[in-house]
Each structure stands twice: as structure tokens, then as C-alpha cells.
Write an enzyme that holds these catalytic residues in place. Structure first.
Site, PDB file in Angstrom:
ATOM      1  N   GLU A 149       0.841  -1.197   0.000  1.00  0.00           N
ATOM      2  CA  GLU A 149       0.000   0.000   0.000  1.00  0.00           C
ATOM      3  C   GLU A 149       0.886   1.260   0.000  1.00  0.00           C
ATOM      4  OE1 GLU A 149      -3.342   0.429  -0.365  1.00  0.00           O
ATOM      5  OE2 GLU A 149      -2.529   2.450  -0.539  1.00  0.00           O
ATOM      6  N   LYS A 205       7.916  -1.483  -2.502  1.00  0.00           N
ATOM      7  CA  LYS A 205       7.420  -0.610  -1.433  1.00  0.00           C
ATOM      8  C   LYS A 205       8.591   0.017  -0.650  1.00  0.00           C
ATOM      9  CE  LYS A 205       5.007   1.344   1.697  1.00  0.00           C
ATOM     10  NZ  LYS A 205       4.251   2.549   1.452  1.00  0.00           N
ATOM     11  N   ASN A 209       9.763   4.140  -0.381  1.00  0.00           N
ATOM     12  CA  ASN A 209       9.914   4.912   0.860  1.00  0.00           C
ATOM     13  C   ASN A 209      11.367   5.321   1.089  1.00  0.00           C
ATOM     14  OD1 ASN A 209       7.263   4.999   1.423  1.00  0.00           O
ATOM     15  ND2 ASN A 209       7.309   3.677   3.231  1.00  0.00           N
ATOM     16  N   CYS A 261       6.185   5.153   9.031  1.00  0.00           N
ATOM     17  CA  CYS A 261       6.722   4.403   7.890  1.00  0.00           C
ATOM     18  C   CYS A 261       8.201   4.659   7.593  1.00  0.00           C
ATOM     19  CB  CYS A 261       5.886   4.693   6.650  1.00  0.00           C
ATOM     20  SG  CYS A 261       4.225   4.043   6.815  1.00  0.00           S
ATOM     21  N   LYS A 322       3.187  15.246  10.541  1.00  0.00           N
ATOM     22  CA  LYS A 322       2.916  16.074   9.369  1.00  0.00           C
ATOM     23  C   LYS A 322       1.486  16.588   9.481  1.00  0.00           C
ATOM     24  CE  LYS A 322       1.378  12.537   6.129  1.00  0.00           C
ATOM     25  NZ  LYS A 322       1.558  11.990   4.806  1.00  0.00           N
ATOM     26  N   ARG A 329       3.772   9.198  15.701  1.00  0.00           N
ATOM     27  CA  ARG A 329       4.833   8.192  15.764  1.00  0.00           C
ATOM     28  C   ARG A 329       6.112   8.740  15.116  1.00  0.00           C
ATOM     29  NH1 ARG A 329       1.394   2.990  13.740  1.00  0.00           N
ATOM     30  NH2 ARG A 329       0.340   4.577  12.500  1.00  0.00           N
TER      31      ARG A 329
HETATM   32  P1  NAD Z   1      -1.643   0.683  12.711  1.00  0.00           P
HETATM   33  O1  NAD Z   1      -0.690   0.439  13.810  1.00  0.00           O
HETATM   34  O2  NAD Z   1      -2.335   2.001  12.584  1.00  0.00           O
HETATM   35  O3  NAD Z   1      -2.788  -0.434  12.743  1.00  0.00           O
HETATM   36  C1  NAD Z   1      -2.559  -1.803  12.841  1.00  0.00           C
HETATM   37  C2  NAD Z   1      -3.845  -2.454  13.335  1.00  0.00           C
HETATM   38  O4  NAD Z   1      -3.709  -3.879  13.256  1.00  0.00           O
HETATM   39  C3  NAD Z   1      -4.183  -2.120  14.795  1.00  0.00           C
HETATM   40  O5  NAD Z   1      -5.521  -1.657  14.884  1.00  0.00           O
HETATM   41  C4  NAD Z   1      -4.012  -3.471  15.509  1.00  0.00           C
HETATM   42  O6  NAD Z   1      -4.888  -3.640  16.619  1.00  0.00           O
HETATM   43  C5  NAD Z   1      -4.342  -4.459  14.402  1.00  0.00           C
HETATM   44  N1  NAD Z   1      -3.828  -5.829  14.596  1.00  0.00           N
HETATM   45  C6  NAD Z   1      -2.616  -6.224  15.038  1.00  0.00           C
HETATM   46  N2  NAD Z   1      -2.538  -7.570  15.029  1.00  0.00           N
HETATM   47  C7  NAD Z   1      -3.729  -8.047  14.584  1.00  0.00           C
HETATM   48  C8  NAD Z   1      -4.260  -9.340  14.334  1.00  0.00           C
HETATM   49  N3  NAD Z   1      -3.530 -10.443  14.537  1.00  0.00           N
HETATM   50  N4  NAD Z   1      -5.520  -9.450  13.882  1.00  0.00           N
HETATM   51  C9  NAD Z   1      -6.261  -8.340  13.656  1.00  0.00           C
HETATM   52  N5  NAD Z   1      -5.810  -7.081  13.856  1.00  0.00           N
HETATM   53  C10 NAD Z   1      -4.558  -6.939  14.320  1.00  0.00           C
HETATM   54  O7  NAD Z   1      -0.836   0.367  11.373  1.00  0.00           O
HETATM   55  P2  NAD Z   1      -0.889   1.140   9.968  1.00  0.00           P
HETATM   56  O8  NAD Z   1      -0.271   2.481  10.101  1.00  0.00           O
HETATM   57  O9  NAD Z   1      -2.229   0.983   9.374  1.00  0.00           O
HETATM   58  O10 NAD Z   1       0.155   0.236   9.137  1.00  0.00           O
HETATM   59  C11 NAD Z   1      -0.143  -1.109   8.796  1.00  0.00           C
HETATM   60  C12 NAD Z   1       0.903  -1.577   7.820  1.00  0.00           C
HETATM   61  O11 NAD Z   1       0.820  -0.806   6.609  1.00  0.00           O
HETATM   62  C13 NAD Z   1       2.347  -1.401   8.287  1.00  0.00           C
HETATM   63  O12 NAD Z   1       3.115  -2.456   7.759  1.00  0.00           O
HETATM   64  C14 NAD Z   1       2.785  -0.091   7.657  1.00  0.00           C
HETATM   65  O13 NAD Z   1       4.174  -0.031   7.455  1.00  0.00           O
HETATM   66  C15 NAD Z   1       2.065  -0.155   6.322  1.00  0.00           C
HETATM   67  N6  NAD Z   1       1.764   1.156   5.725  1.00  0.00           N
HETATM   68  C16 NAD Z   1       1.380   2.200   6.521  1.00  0.00           C
HETATM   69  C17 NAD Z   1       1.073   3.430   5.932  1.00  0.00           C
HETATM   70  C18 NAD Z   1       0.661   4.593   6.788  1.00  0.00           C
HETATM   71  O14 NAD Z   1       0.664   5.723   6.259  1.00  0.00           O
HETATM   72  N7  NAD Z   1       0.308   4.416   8.049  1.00  0.00           N
HETATM   73  C19 NAD Z   1       1.159   3.580   4.543  1.00  0.00           C
HETATM   74  C20 NAD Z   1       1.517   2.480   3.759  1.00  0.00           C
HETATM   75  C21 NAD Z   1       1.829   1.269   4.371  1.00  0.00           C
END
Ligand code: NAD
Length: 435
Positions: A149, A205, A209, A261, A322, A329
Site C-alpha cells: 500500500e 514498497k 519509501n 513508515c 505532518k 509516531r
Molecule cells: P496501525 O498500527 O495504525 O494499525 C494496525 C492495526 O492492526 C491495529 O488496529 C491493531 O490492533 C491491528 N492488529 C494487530 N494484530 C492483529 C491481528 N492479529 N488481527 C487483527 N488485527 C490486528 O498500522 P498502519 O499504520 O495501518 O500500518 C499497517 C501496515 O501498513 C504497516 O506495515 C505499515 O508499514 C504499512 N503502511 C502504513 C502506511 C501509513 O501511512 N500508516 C502507509 C503504507 C503502508
């Protein structure tokens, strides 16, 4: 299509909601019961422009559901996206325990052919490891794919609905065709769906980044050189960015990148390289420039006021990493505020959306203010740490009246140095004419 999304963080909730918005039936799963209860009531668990309305509409129209029961969700879908967190562990590697747990839970629950599409950012080779895990427990065929993503917090819905590209990493023709079908509504303007093997998708990905982080550290170091020699980084940046081979995005100097990220993904890529016997020195340098840049403002504050800041009071505008997000974080504000507190200063903090999160980091060690002007009262200087739009054209006379001394440390280059001079502010910014 019936879809499960596991993880309702920034990526999972935005993705699930946008899949529902394009007509799919989506069940979003999380282990966090409070978060699911909140979502069922139609409340977004974090701030992302436009998200709450979109969630509510899709729930109301019956396409979007929330549960903590992964078996219930998976039993009625053919595709499960994994969007759980992959935080950095103590060695700098990505912690994949949530990915493996989610994959195993899904594999145990499938009732027929299923696709597991990993949306979280995971190190190269993770698809293979997940494939091994699911093959051990699943009673049906499961194809494991990588669909990384690229959305950005603050414009996540727009990014998801109109991505520059969709990357699908798959070894299975059947899975590739189904994933292409799910994603095709988002690329109607002919942006590409790039199909490749899972390892290349995983690396795409990180490469993206890492490149953005490199650009930020590069321009920050250029800005520091501009400061040292009395040049103007804005002029240099324009000259540089006009070269079509280079382009102008992600070349804005500031006080370092943060967020969930870039810092962790840069570390994870360095780690993947070293596991394969390679020294990714370029990325290590980008990271160390970034750490140094986060300390630029406290350094300047100390140059101005002296190392001992006891009795000094600072107004801080912006704590989010930002604008248009409440995410703190790895935010530069964490480093800046901690360093000022350590030197004995008091901080009066304002952020349009992130105050609740700021409280989790700083507790009662700082004071929190609902408006930016309230934060200025009796402060010795104003520090700008996030470039929220509402900070761009403030009432400078009011700032001057509220501050004990007319001093601004601007970590985001929001104001014109000539104007600041004309208004008789001591104005410190990044890489422009020093005061
Ligand atoms: P986040 O920490 O906001 O959310 C993760 C969620 O997953 C939490 O709500 C947590 O409770 C849940 N979770 C954990 N273990 C679980 C399980 N076994 N079953 C069900 N739910 C579970 O994370 P995020 O910022 O959304 O990032 C998720 C991934 O996407 C990461 O790998 C990140 O690097 C990637 N990513 C993030 C962004 C961003 O802008 N935040 C953009 C692109 C990619």
C-alpha cells in the site's frame, strides 16, 4: 466481491472502506475490541480527513462490517487483505509476529479457495514465510500475494481511490486476475497495475519509501550548507527541481522525516541488505542525517538562549509528524520537546488534531492549548514543528503581543524571512538567510 481486511489501522480501515465504496462487501477485523466497538458506532479511531463520513455511509448502506471474529469474516470471503502493523524491533528489523498470527488465523478459517494479500509493508521474502505457515494449517488451497500500500496519511482516501500505481506480486494467475479485478476501479485514469513476483513487489514498497527518505535527508543537508554559507535553499531547490530528471517533490527542507513508515522502513531495508551480506551505506547515512536534523531546533534555541533553559517558556505549534493527521509516531516534535524539557524549559503545546496523542507522550510535563494563540501566552519564543495550513498566515501582531520576546524558530519554512525582518522578529528557519 466479498473481502476481509485484517487490521483496522490507517491502512486497513482506509482500504476496507474504499473497497466497500467501490461496491464490494467488506468485513474489517481487529483484535482491539474497543476499536471495533467504536467503529460499529460509526466513529473513526483516528483522524483522517473524510474517513469517518465514508465509513458511516458504507456501514449504513450495508457494505461495510466490523468484527473481532476473523473466522466469521473469512468464512464469507474469497480474499483477505492483511494490514496489521509491522513495527521495528530492537535490531531494526520489522516485527512480523502480527503478520504471521493474522495469516495463521485466516488459514484456519478458510472454507474454500482463498487469497491472502499482504498489504502491510513487509521485508523481502515474507510472502514465502507466510506461504509456509498457511500451507501447514490450511485445508484448502491458498494463494499468498503481495499488494503493498502506498497511501499517505492526511490524503489517504484520495491516494487510495486514485493511486499512481497498483502493485500486485503474485505467483498465481488466478489470484492475479482476481486482485486485478478488485483494483481496476481505482485506476480508471489509466494509471498502471504493475504485475510482478512477490519478492519484487515487497521490495518496490521499500524502494519507494527509501528513495523519498533519501531526498528529504539530501535537501536537509543542502539546507544546512546553505545556512553555513549564507545561500538560500529555496532558490537552490527551485533550480534543482526544475530539472525534469530530478523533479520538485519531496525536496522541502525541514526538521526531519517521522511517522510510522519512513524511519522503520529505512531501518528494515538496511537490515534486509545486511542479512544478505550487503552494506546499504547510503540509507544508513540518510537515517543519521535525519536524526541530526530532528535536533536542529533545540540546538538553535540553545544558541539563542543558552544551554540552560530553566525558566524559559516555549510555545509549540504542531506535534503531529505532518499536517492533516493526528499521528505522532517518530515525530520530530518528540525529540524537540524532550530536549527542551531536559534543558529545564517549559512547553505550551498546540496542535489542531494531535493533542490527545501528545498527552500520551508527555502527560503533565507540558501544557496543552486548544488554540495556537493561547499557547503563546508568556512564552519566550514560538517554535513551529508541523506545517498545518492554519499556521501559514497568522496574525503576526498578535504573536508579537503575546510573546515575551519576538522570536520564532520555524522548522517548516512557513514565512518569508524578509517579512519577518520587516516585522522585527528574530526569525530562524531552515536553509534560508540567517537572521
Ligand atoms: P496501525 O498500527 O495504525 O494499525 C494496525 C492495526 O492492526 C491495529 O488496529 C491493531 O490492533 C491491528 N492488529 C494487530 N494484530 C492483529 C491481528 N492479529 N488481527 C487483527 N488485527 C490486528 O498500522 P498502519 O499504520 O495501518 O500500518 C499497517 C501496515 O501498513 C504497516 O506495515 C505499515 O508499514 C504499512 N503502511 C502504513 C502506511 C501509513 O501511512 N500508516 C502507509 C503504507 C503502508
Amino acid at each position: 466481491m466479498n473481502i476481509t481486511v485484517v487490521g483496522t489501522g490507517y491502512v486497513g480501515l482506509v482500504s476496507g472502506t474504499c473497497y466497500a465504496e467501490s461496491g464490494n462487501e467488506v468485513v474489517c477485523v481487529d483484535i482491539d475490541e474497543r476499536r471495533i466497538a467504536q467503529l460499529i458506532e460509526g466513529k473513526a479511531p483516528f483522524y483522517e480527513p473524510g474517513l469517518e463520513e465514508l465509513v458511516r455511509r458504507n456501514v449504513k448502506e450495508g457494505r461495510l462490517h466490523f468484527t473481532t471474529d476473523v473466522s466469521y469474516a473469512v468464512a464469507q470471503s474469497m480474499v483477505s487483505y492483511i494490514a496489521v502493523g509491522t513495527p521495528m524491533n530492537a535490531t531494526g528489523a520489522a516485527d512480523l509476529s502480527a503478520i504471521f498470527k493474522a495469516a495463521e488465523d485466516i488459514a484456519r478459517a478458510v472454507t474454500g479457495y482463498h487469497i491472502i494479500a499482504i498489504k502491510s509493508t513487509v521485508p523481502v521474502g515474507t510472502n514465502d514465510r507466510v506461504r509456509e505457515i498457511v500451507n501447514r494449517v490450511a485445508k484448502h488451497r491458498i494463494d499468498v500475494c503481495s499488494v503493498p500500500e502506498f497511501l499517505k496519511e492526511g490524503s489517504a482516501i484520495e491516494d487510495f481511490m486514485r493511486p499512481d500505481r497498483v502493485v500486485i506480486g503474485s505467483l498465481s494467475d488466478q489470484a492475479r486476475a482476481i486482485l486485478r479485478e478488485i483494483h481496476s476501479p481505482f485506476v480508471r485514469t489509466d494509471n498502471p497495475i504493475l504485475e510482478m513476483d512477490p519478492k519484487s513487489a515487497e521490495l518496490t514498497k521499500y524502494a519507494s519509501n527509501a528513495m523519498l527518505a533519501l531526498r528529504i535527508s539530501f535537501i536537509n543537508d543542502m539546507a544546512n550548507l546553505c545556512d553555513a554559507v549564507g545561500a538560500d535553499i529555496n532558490a537552490v531547490r527551485r533550480g534543482l527541481g526544475s530539472d525534469r530528471r530530478i523533479g520538485s517533490s519531496f525536496l522541502f527542507p525541514g526538521i526531519g522525516y517521522g511517522g510510522s513508515c519512513f524511519p522503520k522502513d529505512v531501518q528494515a531495508l538496511i537490515h534486509s541488505a545486511s542479512e544478505n551480506g550487503l552494506d546499504f551505506a547510503l540509507l544508513a547515512a540518510a537515517e543519521s542525517v535525519n536524526m541530526r536534523q530532528k535536533r536542529l531546533i533545540p540546538q538553535r534555541v540553545k544558541q539563542h538562549f543558552g544551554d540552560d533553559l530553566s525558566g524559559k517558556v516555549f510555545a509549540v505549534w504542531g506535534t503531529a509528524f505532518k499536517p492533516r493527521t493526528d499521528d505522532m509516531r517518530e515525530a520530530p516534535s518528540l525529540v524537540v520537546i524532550e530536549e527542551l524539557l531536559r534543558a529545564g524549559a517549559q512547553c505550551r503545546v498546540h496542535d489542531p488534531e494531535a493533542l490527545e496523542n501528545a498527552r500520551k507522550y508527555f502527560g503533565d510535563r507540558v501544557t496543552y492549548h486548544k488554540t495556537n494563540y493561547e499557547a503563546l501566552k508568556n512564552a519566550d519564543a514560538l517554535l513551529i514543528l508541523t506545517e498545518w495550513n492554519e499556521f501559514r498566515r497568522p496574525n503576526f501582531q498578535r504573536i508579537k503581543n503575546e510573546l515575551k520576546q519576538p522570536v520564532i524558530f520555524d522548522g517548516r519554512n512557513l514565512y518569508d524571512p524578509d517579512l519577518m525582518k520587516a516585522l522585527e522578529f528574530r526569525y530562524y528557519s531552515v536553509g534560508r538567510h540567517p537572521v
